[in-house]
Design a protein around this motif. Structure first.
Motif, short mmCIF file in Angstrom:
data_model
loop_
_atom_site.label_atom_id
_atom_site.label_comp_id
_atom_site.label_asym_id
_atom_site.label_seq_id
_atom_site.Cartn_x
_atom_site.Cartn_y
_atom_site.Cartn_z
N ARG A 86 0.84 -1.21 0.00
CA ARG A 86 0.00 0.00 0.00
C ARG A 86 0.87 1.26 0.00
NH1 ARG A 86 -3.21 -1.25 3.99
NH2 ARG A 86 -4.89 -1.96 2.68
N SER A 87 1.92 1.26 0.81
CA SER A 87 2.82 2.40 0.91
C SER A 87 3.50 2.70 -0.42
CB SER A 87 3.85 2.13 2.00
OG SER A 87 4.85 3.10 1.99
N GLN A 88 3.97 1.66 -1.09
CA GLN A 88 4.66 1.86 -2.37
C GLN A 88 3.70 2.38 -3.45
OE1 GLN A 88 7.26 -1.26 -3.71
NE2 GLN A 88 7.98 -1.66 -1.65
N ILE A 89 2.47 1.89 -3.45
CA ILE A 89 1.48 2.37 -4.43
C ILE A 89 1.17 3.83 -4.17
CG2 ILE A 89 -0.92 2.15 -5.20
CD1 ILE A 89 -0.59 -0.91 -4.79
N LEU A 90 0.92 4.20 -2.92
CA LEU A 90 0.63 5.59 -2.59
C LEU A 90 1.81 6.51 -2.91
CD1 LEU A 90 -1.31 5.14 0.77
CD2 LEU A 90 -2.25 5.75 -1.48
N HIS A 91 3.03 6.01 -2.67
CA HIS A 91 4.23 6.79 -3.00
C HIS A 91 4.30 7.03 -4.51
CE1 HIS A 91 8.34 8.28 -2.80
NE2 HIS A 91 8.62 7.45 -3.79
N ALA A 92 4.04 5.99 -5.31
CA ALA A 92 4.09 6.13 -6.77
C ALA A 92 3.02 7.10 -7.25
CB ALA A 92 3.90 4.77 -7.44
N ILE A 93 1.86 7.09 -6.63
CA ILE A 93 0.79 8.00 -7.03
C ILE A 93 1.17 9.44 -6.69
CG2 ILE A 93 -1.59 8.71 -6.51
CD1 ILE A 93 -2.22 5.69 -6.20
N SER A 94 1.67 9.66 -5.49
CA SER A 94 1.97 11.03 -5.06
C SER A 94 3.19 11.62 -5.77
CB SER A 94 2.15 11.10 -3.55
OG SER A 94 3.28 10.37 -3.14
N THR A 95 4.18 10.79 -6.09
CA THR A 95 5.40 11.30 -6.71
C THR A 95 5.41 11.18 -8.23
OG1 THR A 95 6.51 9.16 -6.53
CG2 THR A 95 6.78 10.72 -4.68
N ARG A 96 4.44 10.45 -8.76
CA ARG A 96 4.34 10.20 -10.21
C ARG A 96 5.51 9.35 -10.70
NH1 ARG A 96 -0.10 12.41 -9.28
NH2 ARG A 96 -1.05 13.98 -10.58
N GLU A 97 6.18 8.64 -9.79
CA GLU A 97 7.28 7.76 -10.17
C GLU A 97 6.74 6.42 -10.63
OE1 GLU A 97 9.90 7.40 -6.83
OE2 GLU A 97 10.46 9.51 -6.87
N LEU A 114 4.29 -10.04 -10.62
CA LEU A 114 5.11 -8.86 -10.86
C LEU A 114 4.14 -7.77 -11.29
CD1 LEU A 114 7.88 -7.38 -11.68
CD2 LEU A 114 7.36 -8.24 -13.95
N MET A 115 4.22 -6.61 -10.67
CA MET A 115 3.37 -5.50 -11.07
C MET A 115 4.22 -4.28 -11.37
SD MET A 115 0.18 -3.58 -9.23
CE MET A 115 1.06 -2.35 -8.31
N GLU A 116 3.96 -3.67 -12.50
CA GLU A 116 4.59 -2.41 -12.85
C GLU A 116 3.49 -1.43 -13.18
OE1 GLU A 116 8.39 -2.33 -15.06
OE2 GLU A 116 7.84 -4.38 -15.59
N GLY A 117 3.66 -0.19 -12.77
CA GLY A 117 2.64 0.80 -13.07
C GLY A 117 3.17 2.20 -12.96
N GLN A 118 2.34 3.11 -13.45
CA GLN A 118 2.74 4.51 -13.43
C GLN A 118 1.49 5.38 -13.58
OE1 GLN A 118 5.78 5.43 -16.26
NE2 GLN A 118 6.17 7.42 -15.40
N ILE A 119 1.51 6.52 -12.94
CA ILE A 119 0.44 7.50 -13.10
C ILE A 119 0.58 8.12 -14.49
CG2 ILE A 119 -0.25 9.83 -12.40
CD1 ILE A 119 -1.39 7.83 -10.56
N VAL A 120 -0.53 8.23 -15.19
CA VAL A 120 -0.56 8.92 -16.47
C VAL A 120 -1.68 9.94 -16.43
CG1 VAL A 120 0.45 7.09 -17.87
CG2 VAL A 120 -1.97 7.09 -17.48
N GLU A 121 -1.44 11.06 -17.04
CA GLU A 121 -2.45 12.11 -17.13
C GLU A 121 -3.24 11.90 -18.40
OE1 GLU A 121 -2.79 14.24 -14.63
OE2 GLU A 121 -0.96 13.60 -13.61
N ASN A 122 -4.56 11.89 -18.29
CA ASN A 122 -5.44 11.77 -19.45
C ASN A 122 -5.69 13.18 -19.97
OD1 ASN A 122 -7.47 11.39 -21.31
ND2 ASN A 122 -8.56 9.89 -20.07
#
Length: 186
Positions: A86-97, A114-122
């Motif tokens: 949960r912490s890593q997902i929230l960190h990726a969302i807040s930092t856009r990393e 294995l999960m990889e993801g990234q925030i993208v702006e629509n």
């Protein structure tokens, strides 16, 4: 003689048909690649909670009894180290990393993802979306574990042999030397 407008319309219709055919071909290729690699993708809106899954990810979820319909927060609870995940997902969302979580182990099961993801702006809707892929890596993880166990087993045998035992490869490169020889300086 055909009018200029009908020629333009025919040309546009042909272009649209070709683009549609290309899109269908690309979608078909992506679906087959996902199936072969046991990989699926998802798009999640962290604000609204809306979630879209690819057909292959739906299949993976069914195979491993993962109910994504209950939401991402429910799915997180299925894995060991829930708080870290949960912490890593929230960190990726807040930092856009970019996020990469290897070897996510399901609680009580030898299933690894294995999960990889990234925030993208629509650009079209001003939405912030989390785009990700999930791949089943259970066979690889279990194989690596078995290889490590075998390596440790054979090293233990070699380490307990009498001194003066050295193992070379076909090019006479040292692969193993008994630790006793290193200590005694032979």
């Amino acid at each position: 003689f055909p009018s200029h407008d009908s020629q333009v319309n025919n040309s546009m219709a042909q272009t649209i048909a070709e683009q549609t055919s290309d899109i269908q071909r690309i979608a078909f290729n992506l679906q087959k690649a996902e199936h072969i690699a046991s990989i699926g993708n998802f798009v999640w809106n962290p604000i609204s909670g809306a979630l879209e899954l690819s057909p292959q990810l739906i299949q993976i979820c069914k195979e491993y009894n993962i109910d994504f319909q209950k939401g991402v927060h429910f799915v997180i609870e299925l894995f060991e180290d829930t708080e870290e995940l949960r912490s890593q997902i929230l960190h990726a969302i807040s930092t856009r990393e970019k996020l990469r979580l290897e070897r996510m182990k399901m609680k009580g099961r030898d299933v690894y993802l294995l999960m990889e993801g990234q925030i993208v702006e629509n650009d079209k809707s001003d939405e912030t979306l989390f785009f990700g892929v999930i791949q089943v890596v259970t066979e690889r993880v279990l194989s690596e574990r078995q290889n490590m166990e075998q390596k440790n087993f054979y090293e233990a045998i070699l380490n307990n042999l009498p001194p003066d035992i050295v193992v070379f490869d076909k090019d006479t490169k040292y692969l193993f030397i008994n630790p006793c020889d290193i200590v005694t300086g032979k």
